[in-house]
Scaffold this active site. Structure first.
Site, PDB file in Angstrom:
ATOM      1  N   ASN A   1       0.868  -1.177   0.000  1.00 31.97           N
ATOM      2  CA  ASN A   1       0.000   0.000   0.000  1.00 31.97           C
ATOM      3  C   ASN A   1       0.906   1.229   0.000  1.00 31.97           C
ATOM      4  O   ASN A   1       1.497   1.566   1.020  1.00 31.97           O
ATOM      5  CB  ASN A   1      -0.882  -0.043   1.260  1.00 31.97           C
ATOM      6  CG  ASN A   1      -1.689   1.229   1.458  1.00 31.97           C
ATOM      7  OD1 ASN A   1      -1.782   2.054   0.560  1.00 31.97           O
ATOM      8  ND2 ASN A   1      -2.271   1.378   2.638  1.00 31.97           N
ATOM      9  N   TRP A   2       0.999   1.851  -1.169  1.00 33.39           N
ATOM     10  CA  TRP A   2       1.929   2.991  -1.294  1.00 33.39           C
ATOM     11  C   TRP A   2       1.361   4.264  -0.677  1.00 33.39           C
ATOM     12  O   TRP A   2       2.057   5.274  -0.575  1.00 33.39           O
ATOM     13  CB  TRP A   2       2.273   3.228  -2.775  1.00 33.39           C
ATOM     14  CG  TRP A   2       3.330   2.278  -3.296  1.00 33.39           C
ATOM     15  CD1 TRP A   2       3.598   1.010  -2.823  1.00 33.39           C
ATOM     16  CD2 TRP A   2       4.261   2.509  -4.367  1.00 33.39           C
ATOM     17  NE1 TRP A   2       4.638   0.445  -3.542  1.00 33.39           N
ATOM     18  CE2 TRP A   2       5.053   1.353  -4.494  1.00 33.39           C
ATOM     19  CE3 TRP A   2       4.481   3.576  -5.226  1.00 33.39           C
ATOM     20  CZ2 TRP A   2       6.063   1.235  -5.448  1.00 33.39           C
ATOM     21  CZ3 TRP A   2       5.492   3.463  -6.192  1.00 33.39           C
ATOM     22  CH2 TRP A   2       6.276   2.307  -6.291  1.00 33.39           C
ATOM     23  N   LYS A   3       0.083   4.228  -0.315  1.00 27.34           N
ATOM     24  CA  LYS A   3      -0.567   5.410   0.265  1.00 27.34           C
ATOM     25  C   LYS A   3      -0.359   6.624  -0.662  1.00 27.34           C
ATOM     26  O   LYS A   3      -0.333   6.450  -1.874  1.00 27.34           O
ATOM     27  CB  LYS A   3      -0.054   5.652   1.688  1.00 27.34           C
ATOM     28  CG  LYS A   3      -0.165   4.377   2.535  1.00 27.34           C
ATOM     29  CD  LYS A   3       0.043   4.605   4.004  1.00 27.34           C
ATOM     30  CE  LYS A   3      -0.099   3.276   4.738  1.00 27.34           C
ATOM     31  NZ  LYS A   3      -0.063   3.389   6.179  1.00 27.34           N
TER      32      LYS A   3
ATOM     33  N   HIS B   1      -9.444   1.169   4.841  1.00 23.97           N
ATOM     34  CA  HIS B   1      -8.172   1.384   5.549  1.00 23.97           C
ATOM     35  C   HIS B   1      -8.407   2.373   6.700  1.00 23.97           C
ATOM     36  O   HIS B   1      -9.207   3.306   6.572  1.00 23.97           O
ATOM     37  CB  HIS B   1      -7.123   1.934   4.577  1.00 23.97           C
ATOM     38  CG  HIS B   1      -5.749   1.949   5.191  1.00 23.97           C
ATOM     39  ND1 HIS B   1      -5.357   2.928   6.055  1.00 23.97           N
ATOM     40  CD2 HIS B   1      -4.726   1.079   5.105  1.00 23.97           C
ATOM     41  CE1 HIS B   1      -4.115   2.664   6.465  1.00 23.97           C
ATOM     42  NE2 HIS B   1      -3.716   1.546   5.896  1.00 23.97           N
TER      43      HIS B   1
ATOM     44  N   GLU C   1      -6.802   4.792   7.728  1.00 26.80           N
ATOM     45  CA  GLU C   1      -6.573   6.202   7.387  1.00 26.80           C
ATOM     46  C   GLU C   1      -7.783   6.794   6.676  1.00 26.80           C
ATOM     47  O   GLU C   1      -8.083   7.980   6.833  1.00 26.80           O
ATOM     48  CB  GLU C   1      -5.286   6.334   6.553  1.00 26.80           C
ATOM     49  CG  GLU C   1      -4.065   6.137   7.443  1.00 26.80           C
ATOM     50  CD  GLU C   1      -2.837   5.571   6.763  1.00 26.80           C
ATOM     51  OE1 GLU C   1      -2.773   5.573   5.529  1.00 26.80           O
ATOM     52  OE2 GLU C   1      -1.942   5.084   7.495  1.00 26.80           O
TER      53      GLU C   1
ATOM     54  N   GLU D   1      -5.229  -4.757  10.660  1.00 25.89           N
ATOM     55  CA  GLU D   1      -4.197  -3.731  10.843  1.00 25.89           C
ATOM     56  C   GLU D   1      -4.470  -2.959  12.127  1.00 25.89           C
ATOM     57  O   GLU D   1      -5.294  -2.018  12.121  1.00 25.89           O
ATOM     58  CB  GLU D   1      -4.209  -2.754   9.668  1.00 25.89           C
ATOM     59  CG  GLU D   1      -3.884  -3.391   8.345  1.00 25.89           C
ATOM     60  CD  GLU D   1      -3.298  -2.372   7.362  1.00 25.89           C
ATOM     61  OE1 GLU D   1      -2.192  -2.626   6.874  1.00 25.89           O
ATOM     62  OE2 GLU D   1      -3.919  -1.335   7.133  1.00 25.89           O
TER      63      GLU D   1
ATOM     64  N   GLY E   1       2.703   2.380  10.740  1.00 24.69           N
ATOM     65  CA  GLY E   1       3.693   3.444  10.596  1.00 24.69           C
ATOM     66  C   GLY E   1       4.420   3.810  11.879  1.00 24.69           C
ATOM     67  O   GLY E   1       5.106   4.831  11.937  1.00 24.69           O
TER      68      GLY E   1
ATOM     69  N   SER F   1       3.513  -1.998  10.326  1.00 19.13           N
ATOM     70  CA  SER F   1       4.950  -2.063  10.583  1.00 19.13           C
ATOM     71  C   SER F   1       5.587  -3.405  10.212  1.00 19.13           C
ATOM     72  O   SER F   1       6.523  -3.861  10.881  1.00 19.13           O
ATOM     73  CB  SER F   1       5.251  -1.704  12.043  1.00 19.13           C
ATOM     74  OG  SER F   1       4.883  -0.349  12.305  1.00 19.13           O
TER      75      SER F   1
ATOM     76  N   GLY G   1       2.865  -1.104   4.237  1.00 15.85           N
ATOM     77  CA  GLY G   1       2.877   0.301   3.869  1.00 15.85           C
ATOM     78  C   GLY G   1       4.283   0.752   3.519  1.00 15.85           C
ATOM     79  O   GLY G   1       4.783   0.512   2.424  1.00 15.85           O
ATOM     80  N   GLY G   2       4.937   1.403   4.478  1.00 13.01           N
ATOM     81  CA  GLY G   2       6.254   2.019   4.250  1.00 13.01           C
ATOM     82  C   GLY G   2       7.261   1.112   3.551  1.00 13.01           C
ATOM     83  O   GLY G   2       7.944   1.541   2.607  1.00 13.01           O
TER      84      GLY G   2
HETATM   85  P1  PGA Z   1       2.973   0.407   7.559  1.00 13.50           P
HETATM   86  O1  PGA Z   1       1.478   0.610   6.987  1.00 13.50           O
HETATM   87  O2  PGA Z   1       3.464  -0.902   6.982  1.00 13.50           O
HETATM   88  O3  PGA Z   1       3.739   1.594   7.051  1.00 13.50           O
HETATM   89  O4  PGA Z   1       2.874   0.342   9.040  1.00 13.50           O
HETATM   90  C1  PGA Z   1       0.607  -0.467   6.806  1.00 13.50           C
HETATM   91  C2  PGA Z   1      -0.699   0.001   6.233  1.00 13.50           C
HETATM   92  O5  PGA Z   1      -1.211   1.041   6.686  1.00 13.50           O
HETATM   93  O6  PGA Z   1      -1.270  -0.636   5.332  1.00 13.50           O
END
Ligand code: PGA
Length: 251
Positions: free
Chosen positions: A12-14, A98, A100, A168, A174, A213, A234-235
């Site tokens: 997930n590149w956000k 998600h 967010e 999640e 993050g 994470s 994510g990251g």
């Molecule tokens: P993260 O994000 O791996 O940067 O913690 C995961 C996500 O929100 O899908």
């Protein structure tokens, strides 16, 4: 890990990624063969890059997905993107719900359910995210919150082919923090029980991803937990080397 379920490592590149960063995606395409014995790979870039990535990925071992969709197929919804448009651009999966989006855009379970159905209507798999906040966890409400999100977000016609659930924990996204493997096992076991009781035969083979994470150094440990069928990353999905190293961590 449930033996019969092939893991999925989804990136997930956000809101990250310009055309100039496509080299990382190119590297993922070039090296995907290294992990085909381990897992399916999916990258969900920002919507602006879906078409270009999907064109490059044609015939390769990396699928391209989206991070959100509007529930409707078309209409007067300025700035929104329909699932049909995402599929038209080359997406085969859509992340919905998600945390967010739940937090930044006030998305509730009923909307997440509509978006899940929209993804299916367009022919895409839905990756439905659920997770508790730190405050909910501290109050001992984790399973209650997750049970409510599952009940409210998953449509009746969910199948192992059209649905992926991503657990999640919001506090792990993050932050570099992760739950213990014991906690992950308990929570994924709870999700599996929910899925098998609600969706009978298919519930046993639906993928349940862990997200929050995930990185190369903890992937093998997390992916080895019972009922963990891959990761939503994510990251660490922004770098080909890290993303592929996570996939290599699958048992
Ligand atoms: P993260 O994000 O791996 O940067 O913690 C995961 C996500 O929100 O899908």
């Amino acid at each position: 890990m449930t033996d019969a379920i092939r893991p999925l490592i989804a990136g997930n590149w956000k809101m990250n990624g310009l055309k100039a960063q496509a080299a990382e995606f190119d590297a993922m395409l070039d090296r995907a063969a290294e992990v085909t014995g381990k897992a399916d790979l999916l990258v969900c870039p920002p919507a602006t890059l879906i078409a270009a990535f999907a064109d490059k990925a044609r015939g390769k071992k990396v699928a391209v997905g989206a991070q959100d969709c509007h529930p409707k197929a078309s209409g007067a919804h300025t700035g929104d993107i329909a699932a049909e448009m995402l599929v038209d651009a080359g997406a085969s999966a859509v992340i919905v719900g998600h945390s967010e989006r739940r937090a930044d855009h006030c998305e509730d379970d009923a909307l997440v359910r509509q978006k899940t159905e929209a993804a299916w209507r367009a022919g895409a798999t839905a990756i439905v995210c659920i997770g508790e906040t730190q405050a909910q966890r501290d109050a001992g409400q984790t399973l209650e919150i997750l049970g409510g999100q599952l009940a409210g977000s998953l449509p009746e016609s969910s199948t192992a082919a059209n649905l992926v659930v991503a657990y999640e924990p919001v506090w792990a996204i993050g932050t570099g923090l992760t739950p213990t493997t014991r906690d992950v096992e308990q929570i994924h076991g709870f999700i599996r029980e929910f899925l098998t009781s609600r969706f009978k035969a298919d519930g046993a083979s639906m993928r349940i991803l862990y997200g929050g994470s995930v990185k190369p150094s903890n992937a093998a440990e997390l992916m080895a937990v019972k009922n963990v069928n891959g990761a939503l990353v994510g990251g660490a999905s922004l770098k080909a080397a890290d993303f592929l190293a996570i996939a290599k961590g699958c048992p």
